[in-house]
Design an enzyme around this catalytic site. Structure first.
Site, PDB file in Angstrom:
ATOM      1  N   LEU A 108      25.099  27.112  12.322  1.00  0.00           N
ATOM      2  CA  LEU A 108      23.659  27.349  12.296  1.00  0.00           C
ATOM      3  C   LEU A 108      23.014  26.516  11.203  1.00  0.00           C
ATOM      4  O   LEU A 108      23.580  26.344  10.119  1.00  0.00           O
ATOM      5  CB  LEU A 108      23.353  28.827  12.062  1.00  0.00           C
ATOM      6  CG  LEU A 108      23.985  29.807  13.049  1.00  0.00           C
ATOM      7  CD1 LEU A 108      23.374  31.186  12.874  1.00  0.00           C
ATOM      8  CD2 LEU A 108      23.843  29.335  14.477  1.00  0.00           C
ATOM      9  N   GLY A 153      28.784  28.840  13.068  1.00  0.00           N
ATOM     10  CA  GLY A 153      28.193  28.762  14.407  1.00  0.00           C
ATOM     11  C   GLY A 153      28.869  27.705  15.280  1.00  0.00           C
ATOM     12  O   GLY A 153      28.884  27.824  16.509  1.00  0.00           O
ATOM     13  N   ASN A 177      33.230  31.353   8.600  1.00  0.00           N
ATOM     14  CA  ASN A 177      33.275  31.431   7.134  1.00  0.00           C
ATOM     15  C   ASN A 177      32.062  32.137   6.533  1.00  0.00           C
ATOM     16  O   ASN A 177      31.761  31.967   5.356  1.00  0.00           O
ATOM     17  CB  ASN A 177      33.372  30.011   6.560  1.00  0.00           C
ATOM     18  CG  ASN A 177      32.196  29.127   6.967  1.00  0.00           C
ATOM     19  OD1 ASN A 177      31.738  29.216   8.096  1.00  0.00           O
ATOM     20  ND2 ASN A 177      31.709  28.312   6.071  1.00  0.00           N
ATOM     21  N   GLU A 178      31.369  32.946   7.347  1.00  0.00           N
ATOM     22  CA  GLU A 178      30.104  33.549   6.905  1.00  0.00           C
ATOM     23  C   GLU A 178      30.188  34.231   5.550  1.00  0.00           C
ATOM     24  O   GLU A 178      29.293  34.101   4.723  1.00  0.00           O
ATOM     25  CB  GLU A 178      29.584  34.541   7.955  1.00  0.00           C
ATOM     26  CG  GLU A 178      28.840  33.898   9.117  1.00  0.00           C
ATOM     27  CD  GLU A 178      29.774  33.240  10.128  1.00  0.00           C
ATOM     28  OE1 GLU A 178      31.007  33.294   9.955  1.00  0.00           O
ATOM     29  OE2 GLU A 178      29.253  32.662  11.102  1.00  0.00           O
TER      30      GLU A 178
HETATM   31  N1  CO8 Z   1      22.729  23.632   7.941  1.00  0.00           N
HETATM   32  C1  CO8 Z   1      21.860  22.767   7.371  1.00  0.00           C
HETATM   33  N2  CO8 Z   1      22.238  21.645   6.706  1.00  0.00           N
HETATM   34  C2  CO8 Z   1      23.548  21.409   6.604  1.00  0.00           C
HETATM   35  C3  CO8 Z   1      24.512  22.261   7.164  1.00  0.00           C
HETATM   36  C4  CO8 Z   1      24.048  23.431   7.858  1.00  0.00           C
HETATM   37  N3  CO8 Z   1      24.900  24.306   8.445  1.00  0.00           N
HETATM   38  N4  CO8 Z   1      25.726  21.772   6.909  1.00  0.00           N
HETATM   39  C5  CO8 Z   1      25.536  20.633   6.202  1.00  0.00           C
HETATM   40  N5  CO8 Z   1      24.233  20.403   6.031  1.00  0.00           N
HETATM   41  C6  CO8 Z   1      23.596  19.252   5.369  1.00  0.00           C
HETATM   42  C7  CO8 Z   1      24.124  19.062   3.925  1.00  0.00           C
HETATM   43  O1  CO8 Z   1      23.409  19.862   3.020  1.00  0.00           O
HETATM   44  C8  CO8 Z   1      23.843  17.586   3.735  1.00  0.00           C
HETATM   45  O2  CO8 Z   1      22.464  17.431   3.495  1.00  0.00           O
HETATM   46  P1  CO8 Z   1      21.951  16.215   2.553  1.00  0.00           P
HETATM   47  O3  CO8 Z   1      22.399  14.962   3.235  1.00  0.00           O
HETATM   48  O4  CO8 Z   1      20.468  16.411   2.544  1.00  0.00           O
HETATM   49  O5  CO8 Z   1      22.596  16.416   1.204  1.00  0.00           O
HETATM   50  C9  CO8 Z   1      24.117  16.985   5.117  1.00  0.00           C
HETATM   51  O6  CO8 Z   1      23.997  18.068   6.042  1.00  0.00           O
HETATM   52  C10 CO8 Z   1      25.505  16.387   5.253  1.00  0.00           C
HETATM   53  O7  CO8 Z   1      26.456  17.368   4.851  1.00  0.00           O
HETATM   54  P2  CO8 Z   1      27.833  16.967   4.132  1.00  0.00           P
HETATM   55  O8  CO8 Z   1      27.610  15.866   3.166  1.00  0.00           O
HETATM   56  O9  CO8 Z   1      28.440  18.220   3.637  1.00  0.00           O
HETATM   57  O10 CO8 Z   1      28.642  16.370   5.398  1.00  0.00           O
HETATM   58  P3  CO8 Z   1      30.216  16.207   5.511  1.00  0.00           P
HETATM   59  O11 CO8 Z   1      30.427  15.318   6.686  1.00  0.00           O
HETATM   60  O12 CO8 Z   1      30.830  15.835   4.213  1.00  0.00           O
HETATM   61  O13 CO8 Z   1      30.764  17.683   5.869  1.00  0.00           O
HETATM   62  C11 CO8 Z   1      30.643  19.780   7.043  1.00  0.00           C
HETATM   63  C12 CO8 Z   1      30.433  18.253   7.102  1.00  0.00           C
HETATM   64  C13 CO8 Z   1      32.144  20.043   6.921  1.00  0.00           C
HETATM   65  C14 CO8 Z   1      30.145  20.366   8.334  1.00  0.00           C
HETATM   66  C15 CO8 Z   1      29.916  20.348   5.811  1.00  0.00           C
HETATM   67  O14 CO8 Z   1      28.587  19.867   5.836  1.00  0.00           O
HETATM   68  C16 CO8 Z   1      29.858  21.841   5.753  1.00  0.00           C
HETATM   69  O15 CO8 Z   1      30.846  22.491   5.452  1.00  0.00           O
HETATM   70  N6  CO8 Z   1      28.682  22.414   6.046  1.00  0.00           N
HETATM   71  C17 CO8 Z   1      28.427  23.818   5.901  1.00  0.00           C
HETATM   72  C18 CO8 Z   1      28.900  24.531   7.113  1.00  0.00           C
HETATM   73  C19 CO8 Z   1      28.606  25.994   7.034  1.00  0.00           C
HETATM   74  O16 CO8 Z   1      29.028  26.698   6.132  1.00  0.00           O
HETATM   75  N7  CO8 Z   1      27.836  26.473   7.995  1.00  0.00           N
HETATM   76  C20 CO8 Z   1      27.488  27.860   8.029  1.00  0.00           C
HETATM   77  C21 CO8 Z   1      26.180  28.033   8.677  1.00  0.00           C
HETATM   78  S1  CO8 Z   1      25.867  29.765   8.937  1.00  0.00           S
HETATM   79  C22 CO8 Z   1      26.340  30.072  10.546  1.00  0.00           C
HETATM   80  O17 CO8 Z   1      26.588  29.200  11.298  1.00  0.00           O
HETATM   81  C23 CO8 Z   1      26.431  31.499  11.031  1.00  0.00           C
HETATM   82  C24 CO8 Z   1      25.529  32.387  10.325  1.00  0.00           C
HETATM   83  C25 CO8 Z   1      25.494  33.770  10.898  1.00  0.00           C
HETATM   84  C26 CO8 Z   1      24.405  34.557  10.222  1.00  0.00           C
HETATM   85  C27 CO8 Z   1      24.559  36.032  10.307  1.00  0.00           C
HETATM   86  C28 CO8 Z   1      23.645  36.782   9.363  1.00  0.00           C
HETATM   87  C29 CO8 Z   1      23.512  38.214   9.686  1.00  0.00           C
END
Ligand code: CO8
Length: 302
Positions: A108, A153, A177-178
């Site tokens: 997400l 997500g 990993n929430e």
């Molecule tokens: N949303 C928005 N922006 C993001 C996300 C995301 N999920 N993931 C990464 N970005 C952004 C980074 O901040 C970065 O931004 P900027 O260039 O402005 O600094 C850009 O994307 C590139 O990210 P990375 O440099 O980290 O890219 P890599 O290729 O090195 O790594 C990954 C890629 C492995 C995907 C890494 O970005 C990562 O681990 N991202 C986080 C993933 C994550 O934890 N997602 C969880 C989202 S929450 C969800 O999906 C379920 C929520 C359910 C909610 C329930 C509540 C009740």
């Protein structure tokens, strides 16, 4: 559904056209305005997606740099595309993959949950529900060709499919990993994971917010198969032909039998689930956790 269609009118197709597109290898009728009817050739750009009439298999390539995060626009268009494919009787199988190197989907879009109004959060969550309902309940045989990392997500999208093939690269990870973000995977994320890996593995996985390397994901059954990175899509195509060798009606009824209870649980609690999400995500403490997580993501680069 009505909501998704209303949203489609609101957002139109142009905004995320470059993110999701489908075109026909055989020049057949287009399934969506964004599935442009171009003739495929071997030098086609990676954002194009095939619906191959001869096999009945569509390949949907996600392309929303930098990380295919699931924003409201993205989800809305994803659902519209899925709906169009679902209604197209010639389409029997769907492969979902990414055009980005190293990332299938980052899950997400955190920016959709940070600093947004309750109304907007509610709209966003409804679109997340819709994506899962459509995918998990699809009549098509669905395969996730996971050619990069797939947290949260992105993992939900993968386990929403019938089969998962992942690139054999220990640097790629997948999981719900929430809890690592200070948030809680909703019951239907949990149910889908339990249905995939069983109760104990799901419990460990969810409580600790574990992200599994590709080999570890295979060990717990979170993915079904690992293949070399350059063979993810071709293996998905071969695997799909095996799934499509099974008569559709028998496979579909069996799939429904396996998944209906899980789907019905969300359908009968949909509004409450939205209310829960909105009140949880807009809490000051949760917003703080999200901000810290975003800062951590950014600082990793520095
Ligand atoms: N949303 C928005 N922006 C993001 C996300 C995301 N999920 N993931 C990464 N970005 C952004 C980074 O901040 C970065 O931004 P900027 O260039 O402005 O600094 C850009 O994307 C590139 O990210 P990375 O440099 O980290 O890219 P890599 O290729 O090195 O790594 C990954 C890629 C492995 C995907 C890494 O970005 C990562 O681990 N991202 C986080 C993933 C994550 O934890 N997602 C969880 C989202 S929450 C969800 O999906 C379920 C929520 C359910 C909610 C329930 C509540 C009740």
């Amino acid at each position: 559904m009505a909501n998704v269609l209303r949203n489609s009118a609101k957002f139109g197709f142009s905004g995320v056209l470059s993110q999701l597109s489908i075109h026909s290898r055989h020049g057949r009728e287009c399934v969506s305005p964004c599935f442009s009817l171009q003739q495929r050739n071997s030098s086609t750009s990676p954002k194009e997606v095939d619906l191959d009439n001869s096999t009945g298999v569509a390949v949907l390539r996600m392309q929303s740099p930098p990380v295919n995060s699931l924003s409201l626009d993205f989800l809305t268009e994803f659902c519209i595309n899925l709906e169009k494919l679902e209604m197209d009787k010639s389409c029997r199988g769907l492969i979902i993959t990414s055009t980005l190197s190293k990332v299938f989907s980052a899950g997400l879009d955190i920016m959709e949950m940070y600093g947004k109004s309750p109304e907007r959060c509610g709209e966003f969550w409804k679109a997340v529900q819709e994506m899962w309902l459509k995918l998990y309940g699809s009549n098509m045989a669905t395969i996730a060709a996971i050619n990069g990392s797939s947290p949260a997500g992105g993992c939900l999208m993968s386990i929403g499919c019938d089969y998962r093939i992942m690139a054999n690269n220990p640097r790629y990870s997948i999981g719900l990993n929430e809890t690592q973000l200070g948030i809680v995977a909703p019951f239907w994320f949990k149910d889908t994971l339990v249905n995939t890996v069983g109760n104990r593995a799901a419990e460990l996985s969810l409580e600790l917010g574990l992200l599994y390397s590709a080999p570890d994901a295979l060990k717990i059954g979170l993915v079904d198969q690992l293949v070399p990175e350059d063979q993810v899509l071709s293996t998905a195509q071969v695997t799909m032909s095996k799934w499509l060798a099974v008569p559709d009606h028998a496979r579909q009824i069996t799939k429904s039998m396996m998944r209906k209870q899980t789907i019905d649980k969300l359908l009968s609690n949909r509004e409450a689930d939205i209310t829960n999400f909105v009140s949880f995500i807009t809490k000051e403490s949760i917003q703080r956790s999200l901000r810290m997580y975003l800062e951590m993501l950014k600082s990793r680069k520095a």
